[in-house]
Design an enzyme around this catalytic site. Structure first.
Site, mmCIF file in Angstrom:
data_model
loop_
_atom_site.group_PDB
_atom_site.id
_atom_site.type_symbol
_atom_site.label_atom_id
_atom_site.label_comp_id
_atom_site.label_asym_id
_atom_site.label_seq_id
_atom_site.Cartn_x
_atom_site.Cartn_y
_atom_site.Cartn_z
ATOM 1 N N CYS A 1 44.130 36.297 38.537
ATOM 2 C CA CYS A 1 45.299 35.582 39.015
ATOM 3 C C CYS A 1 46.322 36.658 39.402
ATOM 4 O O CYS A 1 45.947 37.819 39.579
ATOM 5 C CB CYS A 1 45.832 34.606 37.975
ATOM 6 S SG CYS A 1 46.267 35.350 36.385
ATOM 7 N N LYS A 2 47.565 36.295 39.527
ATOM 8 C CA LYS A 2 48.541 37.276 40.013
ATOM 9 C C LYS A 2 48.603 38.528 39.130
ATOM 10 O O LYS A 2 48.472 39.637 39.603
ATOM 11 C CB LYS A 2 49.924 36.642 40.130
ATOM 12 C CG LYS A 2 50.956 37.564 40.739
ATOM 13 C CD LYS A 2 52.279 36.863 40.965
ATOM 14 C CE LYS A 2 53.266 37.812 41.629
ATOM 15 N NZ LYS A 2 54.559 37.161 41.849
#
Length: 150
Positions: free
Chosen positions: A86-87
């Site tokens: 994810c980020k």
């Protein structure tokens, strides 16, 4: 990037996924992108993109089966290696890897969380995800454990 299951399952950030040297060095074949940002990779990778929001109202449970199957299929391929990201690699991806460990490796929520936190001390899945994982873990235990009364 962190290796959760040696030579198979990795947990990382979008920066890891966008660094070809890392992907090549680890021989990554599959990627699960849980960030909102779509990344463009060459055709040699299998990519599953589910743009999840790291919010207190996002329902991630509805994606567990699809993602677990994608990761499982990767494992079945000779030389398959999967990066879940994810980020920042702290919340969404952690929750998904925990769900995989519960479903396919018999972990409880606490044992999966402990395993990952030892490997990647910066994890911080949001409390909404932890509540969903707690419920998922309870349901998984009921599904996988034989009844004492049967």
């Amino acid at each position: 990037m962190s290796s959760i299951i040696d030579d198979f399952l990795y947990l990382g950030s979008i920066n890891d996924a966008c660094t070809p040297e890392i992907l090549n060095e680890l021989k990554i074949t599959h990627l699960v992108n849980l960030s909102i940002t779509r990344i463009i990779l060459d055709q040699s990778y299998e990519l599953l993109h589910l743009p999840l929001h790291d919010t207190l109202d996002e329902n991630i449970t509805i994606y567990f089966q699809q993602i677990n199957q994608f990761i499982y299929n990767c494992r079945q391929q000779k030389g398959g290696r999967c990066l879940v990201f994810c980020k920042h690699g702290r919340s969404r991806s952690v929750a998904i890897v925990i769900a995989y460990l519960i479903e396919h490796h018999g972990h409880s929520l606490s044992s999966a969380y402990l395993l990952i936190s030892k490997i990647r001390p910066t994890i911080s899945p949001n409390r909404n995800y932890l509540k969903q994982l707690d419920k998922y873990s309870s349901q998984s235990e009921q599904t996988h454990c034989p009844s004492l009364y049967s």
